[in-house]
Design a protein around this motif. Structure first.
Motif, PDB file in Angstrom:
ATOM      1  N   GLY A 115      36.102  48.143  38.916  1.00  0.00           N
ATOM      2  CA  GLY A 115      35.254  47.050  38.438  1.00  0.00           C
ATOM      3  C   GLY A 115      34.399  46.470  39.543  1.00  0.00           C
ATOM      4  N   GLN A 116      34.046  45.200  39.408  1.00  0.00           N
ATOM      5  CA  GLN A 116      33.135  44.559  40.367  1.00  0.00           C
ATOM      6  C   GLN A 116      33.881  43.960  41.552  1.00  0.00           C
ATOM      7  N   ALA A 117      35.201  43.914  41.479  1.00  0.00           N
ATOM      8  CA  ALA A 117      35.978  43.277  42.547  1.00  0.00           C
ATOM      9  C   ALA A 117      37.272  44.044  42.745  1.00  0.00           C
ATOM     10  N   PRO A 118      37.728  44.162  44.005  1.00  0.00           N
ATOM     11  CA  PRO A 118      38.986  44.849  44.256  1.00  0.00           C
ATOM     12  C   PRO A 118      40.185  43.984  43.925  1.00  0.00           C
ATOM     13  N   GLY A 119      41.358  44.620  43.818  1.00  0.00           N
ATOM     14  CA  GLY A 119      42.602  43.866  43.734  1.00  0.00           C
ATOM     15  C   GLY A 119      43.097  43.608  42.330  1.00  0.00           C
ATOM     16  N   CYS A 120      42.628  44.371  41.350  1.00  0.00           N
ATOM     17  CA  CYS A 120      43.155  44.293  39.979  1.00  0.00           C
ATOM     18  C   CYS A 120      42.763  43.018  39.250  1.00  0.00           C
ATOM     19  N   THR A 121      41.770  42.289  39.764  1.00  0.00           N
ATOM     20  CA  THR A 121      41.288  41.116  39.036  1.00  0.00           C
ATOM     21  C   THR A 121      40.192  41.508  38.055  1.00  0.00           C
ATOM     22  N   ASP A 122      39.735  42.752  38.136  1.00  0.00           N
ATOM     23  CA  ASP A 122      38.637  43.196  37.278  1.00  0.00           C
ATOM     24  C   ASP A 122      38.880  44.663  36.953  1.00  0.00           C
ATOM     25  N   ASP A 123      38.175  45.175  35.945  1.00  0.00           N
ATOM     26  CA  ASP A 123      38.187  46.618  35.731  1.00  0.00           C
ATOM     27  C   ASP A 123      36.811  47.052  35.258  1.00  0.00           C
ATOM     28  N   ASP A 124      36.704  48.300  34.852  1.00  0.00           N
ATOM     29  CA  ASP A 124      35.382  48.875  34.573  1.00  0.00           C
ATOM     30  C   ASP A 124      35.004  48.841  33.101  1.00  0.00           C
ATOM     31  N   LEU A 125      35.827  48.175  32.278  1.00  0.00           N
ATOM     32  CA  LEU A 125      35.554  48.080  30.836  1.00  0.00           C
ATOM     33  C   LEU A 125      35.560  49.454  30.159  1.00  0.00           C
ATOM     34  N   VAL A 126      36.293  50.379  30.760  1.00  0.00           N
ATOM     35  CA  VAL A 126      36.464  51.712  30.176  1.00  0.00           C
ATOM     36  C   VAL A 126      37.968  51.951  30.048  1.00  0.00           C
ATOM     37  N   ALA A 127      38.425  52.192  28.812  1.00  0.00           N
ATOM     38  CA  ALA A 127      39.869  52.216  28.555  1.00  0.00           C
ATOM     39  C   ALA A 127      40.570  53.442  29.142  1.00  0.00           C
ATOM     40  N   ASP A 128      39.883  54.578  29.222  1.00  0.00           N
ATOM     41  CA  ASP A 128      40.590  55.798  29.632  1.00  0.00           C
ATOM     42  C   ASP A 128      40.485  56.108  31.123  1.00  0.00           C
ATOM     43  N   THR A 129      39.974  55.149  31.921  1.00  0.00           N
ATOM     44  CA  THR A 129      40.077  55.241  33.378  1.00  0.00           C
ATOM     45  C   THR A 129      41.136  54.228  33.792  1.00  0.00           C
ATOM     46  N   PRO A 130      42.312  54.677  34.237  1.00  0.00           N
ATOM     47  CA  PRO A 130      43.388  53.717  34.534  1.00  0.00           C
ATOM     48  C   PRO A 130      42.958  52.709  35.600  1.00  0.00           C
ATOM     49  N   GLN A 131      43.287  51.449  35.348  1.00  0.00           N
ATOM     50  CA  GLN A 131      42.859  50.390  36.270  1.00  0.00           C
ATOM     51  C   GLN A 131      43.445  50.630  37.659  1.00  0.00           C
ATOM     52  N   GLN A 132      42.601  50.643  38.675  1.00  0.00           N
ATOM     53  CA  GLN A 132      43.079  50.900  40.032  1.00  0.00           C
ATOM     54  C   GLN A 132      42.667  49.783  40.972  1.00  0.00           C
ATOM     55  N   VAL A 133      43.379  49.688  42.104  1.00  0.00           N
ATOM     56  CA  VAL A 133      43.239  48.549  43.009  1.00  0.00           C
ATOM     57  C   VAL A 133      41.862  48.535  43.670  1.00  0.00           C
ATOM     58  N   GLU A 134      41.500  49.635  44.319  1.00  0.00           N
ATOM     59  CA  GLU A 134      40.193  49.739  44.965  1.00  0.00           C
ATOM     60  C   GLU A 134      39.896  51.209  45.205  1.00  0.00           C
ATOM     61  N   GLU A 135      38.973  51.487  46.132  1.00  0.00           N
ATOM     62  CA  GLU A 135      38.480  52.852  46.223  1.00  0.00           C
ATOM     63  C   GLU A 135      39.376  53.785  47.020  1.00  0.00           C
ATOM     64  N   ASN A 136      39.090  55.090  46.848  1.00  0.00           N
ATOM     65  CA  ASN A 136      39.691  56.154  47.646  1.00  0.00           C
ATOM     66  C   ASN A 136      38.604  56.820  48.478  1.00  0.00           C
ATOM     67  N   TRP A 137      39.015  57.325  49.660  1.00  0.00           N
ATOM     68  CA  TRP A 137      38.085  58.041  50.555  1.00  0.00           C
ATOM     69  C   TRP A 137      38.645  59.409  50.869  1.00  0.00           C
ATOM     70  N   GLY A 138      37.786  60.277  51.384  1.00  0.00           N
ATOM     71  CA  GLY A 138      38.232  61.615  51.775  1.00  0.00           C
ATOM     72  C   GLY A 138      38.618  62.406  50.554  1.00  0.00           C
ATOM     73  N   CYS A 139      39.729  63.111  50.665  1.00  0.00           N
ATOM     74  CA  CYS A 139      40.225  63.837  49.487  1.00  0.00           C
ATOM     75  C   CYS A 139      41.741  63.696  49.431  1.00  0.00           C
TER      76      CYS A 139
END
Ligand code: ARG
Ligand code: ZN
Ligand code: CA
Length: 260
Positions: free
Chosen positions: A178-202
Motif C-alpha cells: 500500500g501507501q505506507a509500510p508496517g501493515c497500516t495500509d494495503d493495496d486494495l487487492v484481495a489476492d495479494t497477501p498483505q505484506q509489511v514492506e518491500e523485498n530487494w534482490g531475489c
C-alpha cells in the motif's frame, strides 16, 4: 482473462550522451517485455510458486507503438530530444521543453513514457490516474529499458521490469504494502497477501516474516515475486487476477479514451 485492450504508447527519449540515446531496438524490446508480462507470456512464469499460480493473471492488456502523432501524421512512436541536462529528478523537468525535455502527447490518446538519465537510485516513476495532464505518464531510467540483448546495461534492472512496475502504477496499482509500510495500509487487492514492506534482490521462497514478509503469518509467505514489489527484474514474474481487474477497471473508466 478480460477482452484484450491495446494501449498506444509514445516513448520520448531525452538524452545528452550517446549512451542515453537508446536504440529503437531497445525500445521495441521494452514493448515486447510489457506485452509478455501483461499477457503472462513471459518465460519465467515457471518461477511463480505453486501457491500463487491459481491467482496469477493474463490481464488482457497489450501495448503498441503509436502510429499516428497528435497532428495526424505518421510516427514511429519514438521521439528523440537532445538536452543539456546531465540528469533529471522526479520533479518532471523532462516533460517540458523549457526545462530540457519534451511535452506529453495528449494523455487521453497515448501512454507517454519518457526515457532519460535519472539522478540517484531512481529507476523510474509514474503517476496513477488523476494526475495533471502535463505530467501524466511513466518515466524510466534509460538503463532499465528493454531486455538483453537489446538492453546492453548491467543487471539487476536490465530486463524491462521497471516499465512493467511503473505501468502497473499508471493503471492504478499500488505497491503490495500500500501507501505506507508496517501493515497500516494495503493495496486494495484481495489476492495479494498483505505484506509489511518491500523485498530487494531475489529472496529465497518462502518469505514469511520480517520486513518483506506477511502481516499475518502463513506458510505461503509474501508475494515478493509480484511486479509491484522491488525485487530484481529476473526475480519478478506475476500480476494477480485482482491486480488485473483493477487495471482493467482503470482502463474502462479514467483511461477509457485511450482505446477510442
Ligand atoms: N519505483 C521503483 C524505483 O524507482 C521501481 C522498482 C522497479 N523494480 C525493478 N525490479 N525493476 O526504484
Ligand atoms: Zn513503485
Ligand atoms: Ca493485498
Amino acid at each position: 482473462m478480460q477482452a484484450t485492450k491495446t494501449i498506444p504508447v509514445v516513448f520520448h527519449v531525452v538524452y545528452k550522451t550517446a549512451a542515453e540515446n537508446i536504440s529503437d531496438a531497445q525500445i521495441l524490446s521494452q514493448l515486447e517485455v510489457l506485452n509478455r508480462d501483461f499477457r503472462r507470456f513471459n518465460a519465467d512464469t515457471t518461477n511463480t510458486p505453486q501457491a500463487f499460480r491459481s491467482v496469477s493473471a493474463d490481464t488482457g492488456i497489450e501495448f503498441c507503438l503509436a502510429s499516428v502523432d497528435p497532428n495526424g501524421a505518421p510516427t514511429t512512436g519514438i521521439t528523440r530530444t537532445l538536452t543539456t541536462a546531465n540528469s533529471f529528478t522526479t520533479n518532471d523537468d523532462m516533460k517540458a521543453a523549457a526545462t530540457g525535455g519534451i511535452a506529453a502527447w495528449p494523455r487521453d490518446q497515448y501512454l507517454n513514457i519518457w526515457v532519460c538519465n535519472l539522478s540517484g537510485t531512481t529507476l523510474g516513476y509514474a503517476y496513477k490516474p488523476g494526475a495533471p495532464a502535463n505530467i501524466d505518464g511513466v518515466v524510466l531510467r534509460y538503463t532499465t529499458v528493454g531486455a538483453a540483448p537489446a538492453n546492453p546495461f548491467p543487471a539487476p534492472y536490465n530486463a524491462g521490469r521497471t516499465a512493467t512496475h511503473e505501468v502497473g502504477h499508471w493503471l492504478n496499482l499500488s505497491h503490495i504494502w500500500g501507501q505506507a509500510p508496517g501493515c497500516t495500509d494495503d493495496d486494495l487487492v484481495a489476492d495479494t497477501p498483505q505484506q509489511v514492506e518491500e523485498n530487494w534482490g531475489c529472496p529465497t521462497y518462502p518469505v514469511t516474516t520480517g520486513t518483506g514478509g506477511l502481516c499475518t503469518a502463513a506458510p505461503t509467505g509474501s508475494m515478493f515475486m509480484n511486479y509491484m514489489d522491488y525485487v530484481d527484474d529476473n526475480c519478478m514474474n506475476l500480476f494477480t487476477q485482482g491486480q488485473g481487474s483493477r487495471m482493467n477497471a482503470a482502463i474502462s473508466t479514467s483511461r477509457a479514451s485511450l482505446l477510442a
